[in-house]
Every structure is written in C-alpha cells, then in structure tokens.
Design an enzyme around this catalytic site. Structure first.
Site, short mmCIF file in Angstrom:
data_model
loop_
_atom_site.label_atom_id
_atom_site.label_comp_id
_atom_site.label_asym_id
_atom_site.label_seq_id
_atom_site.Cartn_x
_atom_site.Cartn_y
_atom_site.Cartn_z
N GLY A 1 0.86 -1.19 0.00
CA GLY A 1 0.00 0.00 0.00
C GLY A 1 0.89 1.23 0.00
N CYS B 1 -10.60 21.82 16.77
CA CYS B 1 -10.68 22.03 18.22
C CYS B 1 -10.37 20.74 18.95
CB CYS B 1 -12.05 22.57 18.58
SG CYS B 1 -12.28 24.21 17.92
N TYR C 1 -2.69 6.43 3.28
CA TYR C 1 -3.35 6.62 4.58
C TYR C 1 -3.52 8.11 4.87
CZ TYR C 1 -1.93 1.77 4.65
OH TYR C 1 -1.74 0.45 4.30
N1 PLP Z 1 -2.30 -6.19 3.44
C1 PLP Z 1 -2.99 -6.18 4.59
C2 PLP Z 1 -3.74 -7.42 4.96
C3 PLP Z 1 -3.00 -5.06 5.42
O1 PLP Z 1 -3.69 -5.07 6.55
C4 PLP Z 1 -2.26 -3.91 5.02
C5 PLP Z 1 -2.21 -2.71 5.85
O2 PLP Z 1 -2.49 -2.67 7.00
C6 PLP Z 1 -1.58 -3.94 3.80
C7 PLP Z 1 -1.60 -5.09 3.03
C8 PLP Z 1 -0.79 -2.76 3.30
O3 PLP Z 1 0.23 -2.42 4.15
P1 PLP Z 1 1.30 -1.34 3.70
O4 PLP Z 1 0.55 -0.13 3.31
O5 PLP Z 1 2.15 -1.13 4.88
O6 PLP Z 1 2.05 -1.93 2.55
#
Ligand code: PLP
Length: 429
Positions: free
Chosen positions: A281, A354, A383
C-alpha cells in the site's frame, strides 16, 4: 523517490506548479503524481519478475485501504496491478477502476455474510480467511451460492513489526489471522469442504517495516506451514506475503530497497513452487502524494516564567484531513512551496481543529513563513485522504491527479449544500 521537484524555486507536481493548483482548486488538497505511482509499481514489478523461478507469476495487489481514489486505482490497474481489499466498498472500487475480479484479494478480520457473498459473485481471486468462525460462515455462504471460491488462511506468525505499535498486525495479541496450529487445522477443514478451494496461506505482520528481518522470519514460518500441509496431503500453490515494506518518510535511506526485499522473499520461497502475491500500500502510494495547505496565520506566544515561547503555524489543513500524526505520531516533512530567504525558525505545525491532538509536529525548523504562504506535507499519498473526515463540519478534502503537464480533480470538495443534503431533516422537525 518522487516527482515533486522545484522549478525556479517553486515546488511542482511533475510539470504543474502547486501554486496554480492551489489557485484553481483551493486548499487544503491532496495532489498525486502519476509518474511516481507508475515508477513505484514498475520497480516492484521488475524486482519481483527478476525472481520468477522462486516467486512464480506473482500478483502485485495494491492495498486499496492506503489510497482508494478511483483514478489512483485506475492508474495502477492500467499497469496490470491488482487490488487487496477489505470491504465490499473496496471491491466495488477496484472493479469500478478496472481491476479484473481475478486480480482482487479479499482480506479483513470481519467480513459480513453479505460481503462474502458479494466477493464470491464478483469472482475475486481469493478470500483470505482470518478465523475459524469466518471459515464456517464462508462455507455456508459459498454453498448457498453454489460455488467453491479459492481461499487462503491468514497465519498470525506471532511476529509483530511496523513503525508504531498501532500499525502492527502480526503479534500474538493482534486480532489478525490465526496461529500456525490453527491454520493447519483450518486448512484441513477447508479441504474437506466441497464449497471451498484452499489454495494457500497469507500473512501481513505490520506496516512501515524498515527491517527485512521480521518479515523473513514470518515468511520462513509460512514456508514451514506449507511443508507441513503438503506432508498432510494438501495442495498449496499460493503464498500471499502481504504488504508492509516501509518508505523513507524522513528522507532517510535506511529503508530496505525493493530489490533486497524481493530477493529476500525469493530466498525464503526458493524451491517451494508457489505463486507469490504482494499487497503493497504505502510502498506504491505514500511518496506519490502530498497535502497542499495554506498558512492561515502565525500565533506567537511570548515566553513567560519557566516556559518557552511558542510559534504556532496555523494551517488550513487539520487532523481531519491528515490524521496520521494524531493517530500514530507519524512524521511528515513540511515543504514550503516557495521558501522565503531568511534564518530558519522553530514552528509548531497545527491545524484549525478544536482538539489538542491537532498538532502535526513540534519545533519544526523551517524557513520563515507568513500568512498566505503555501506548504506541502510530503509523503501523504498513503493513509492520507482515505482517513479524512468532515469533523468540525469541514468539507472533505479534495484530491487532484497530475500526469505530466495535465491535471484533474479526481475527488471534488463538496459544497456545504451537498454536505447538508446528505442529512435529510427528520419529518417531525
Ligand atoms: N495487506 C494487509 C492485509 C494489510 O492489513 C495492510 C495494511 O495494513 C496492507 C496489506 C498494506 O500495508 P502497507 O501499506 O504497509 O504496505
């Protein structure tokens, strides 16, 4: 590496000046770079393909939770990227963005029956099962659909890792996955059911991991489980290695390289004859985005007896727009879009919300800033927008995608009327 560079002193997103974007779209706004997304996917693809013998024809499935914008997903889908999803909404987004069902993985610790049915009907590549209770429900749902979906069992290797306790998922007390012994048992139960097709195992131990060691230990555990399952007469053809690889938020170079990561995975899977899947991600999206914001004012607090003075840089972006610092003390570099000459000063970076947690950073040394100046929170593509809310009745932050010299608003800022329309008044009021 990213494609937000200075041209004639002013920060640009690829070929587009951030100053013009701010003028056209307003602030705060997320800005994403197509070139960076493309580059990051390409680097991982290349690194993984260099180990085809050990990793097979590996699937790279972008973790949609990191950035679920449809245009971001479509950009990655066009490159051949799949999607790792954790809800019906995310599956729908992936499909709408052009990710074929057979490149979609459905993960998550609490999938409802309706979501499981939706995933089966959508023909997802595999459902990662996280508990015995889920397995039982999935058998019932699959039987009612007359299908036998491919499943993997998510193993909790009791190895947690990650940049903060709140983003660790593989520890013994974390809610994700099942311990090794239970995984072996669940695999056998799944194999005995005519309504499921068990194909492998999955594992994801945390996020923003900056050392390969815990990952390697977790993957070695997976390898052992594969061997045990095979010895028990089961067929295992896939290993989903999750995501989690860290990115250099501080501009540091001590995060593992993508090539070293792929080589480590290949080393562990060598000779197993499985097809790997990756669920990055942050790795693909974090440095492909920034949050553009404007300084509202500078609140100067003089020092008083026993207390230092403070210089609060009050921004028009708040924790509702970028939650990571408030949620888990995350660090984001702040870059003035057109830095002024002068001595660097210590600023507390705060938003207008706030809440005492609406603080992005303390004592950040920056070139002098004035009301009206533009600044960019770097590495905000993962994120970031996905965690935004309308807290304090602030319109949801918009998103812009840049590609070379062109750009498009890929999620608009709602008007106040649009926000209120979602709240029909009770007919007795
Ligand atoms: N796969 C699973 C099952 C996850 O829960 C997450 C993130 O929490 C990811 C992949 C992606 O993680 P990252 O953004 O650290 O690569």
């Amino acid at each position: 590496m990213h494609h937000f560079d200075r041209i004639d002193g002013a920060l640009h997103a690829e070929g587009v000046p951030l100053e013009s974007l701010a003028e056209a779209v307003g602030t705060p706004a997320y800005v994403y770079s197509t070139a960076t997304l493309t580059r990051h996917y390409g680097l991982l693809r290349e690194a993984v393909d260099a180990h085809r013998d050990a990793l097979g024809d590996a699937l790279i499935a972008f973790a949609v939770k990191a950035n679920s914008n449809l245009s971001v997903l479509a950009t990655l889908a066009r490159l051949g990227c799949g999607a790792d999803t954790v809800s019906e909404g995310e599956i729908r987004r992936a499909l709408a963005a052009g990710v074929p069902g057979d490149r979609i993985i459905f993960s998550g610790v609490g999938k409802t029956d309706a979501e499981l049915a939706f995933a089966i009907d959508a023909g997802v590549r595999q459902i990662n099962v996280e508990s015995g209770a889920e397995l039982d429900r999935l058998i019932a749902v699959a039987s009612s659909r007359g299908k036998a979906p491919a499943i993997a069992i998510r193993v909790n290797p009791k190895i947690g890792a990650g940049g903060h306790a709140k983003i660790t998922t593989g520890g013994a007390t974390d809610k994700f996955g099942v311990p090794v012994e239970e995984a072996i048992d669940l695999y056998a139960r799944a194999s005995a059911s005519p309504h499921l097709t068990p194909v492998g195992l999955a594992c994801h131990i945390g996020s923003q991991i900056t050392s390969l060691e815990p990952m390697e230990a977790a993957f070695r555990t997976l390898r052992e489980v594969v061997l045990t399952l095979r010895a028990n007469g089961h067929s295992v053809s896939r290993l989903d290695l999750g995501g989690g690889l860290g990115v250099p938020y501080h501009g540091q170079t001590d995060t593992p390289s993508i090539a070293d990561y792929a080589a480590m995975c290949a080393r562990v899977l060598e000779g197993l004859g499985v097809e790997a899947a990756f669920e990055p991600g942050r790795l693909l999206a974090a440095n492909a985005g920034l949050l553009l914001s404007r300084v509202i004012q500078i609140n100067q607090r003089a020092s008083s007896a026993g207390e230092d003075g403070r210089r609060f840089l009050v921004l028009d972006a708040g924790m509702n727009d970028l939650m990571r610092p408030a949620l888990y003390d995350a660090f984001h570099d702040l870059a003035p879009v057109r830095p002024r000459e002068g001595e660097r000063l210590a600023y507390d970076l705060v938003g207008p919300i706030c809440e005492s947690t609406d603080v992005f950073a303390r004592d950040r040394m920056l070139p002098p800033l004035q009301a009206g100046d533009l600044v960019a929170f770097m590495s905000a593509g993962a994120y970031g927008a996905v965690l935004a809310s309308e807290y304090n009745s602030r319109p949801l932050v918009p998103e812009v995608l840049v590609d070379g010299a062109r750009w498009a608003v890929v999620r608009s800022r709602p008007s106040y009327d649009e926000m209120f329309e979602r709240e029909p008044r009770a007919d007795w009021l």
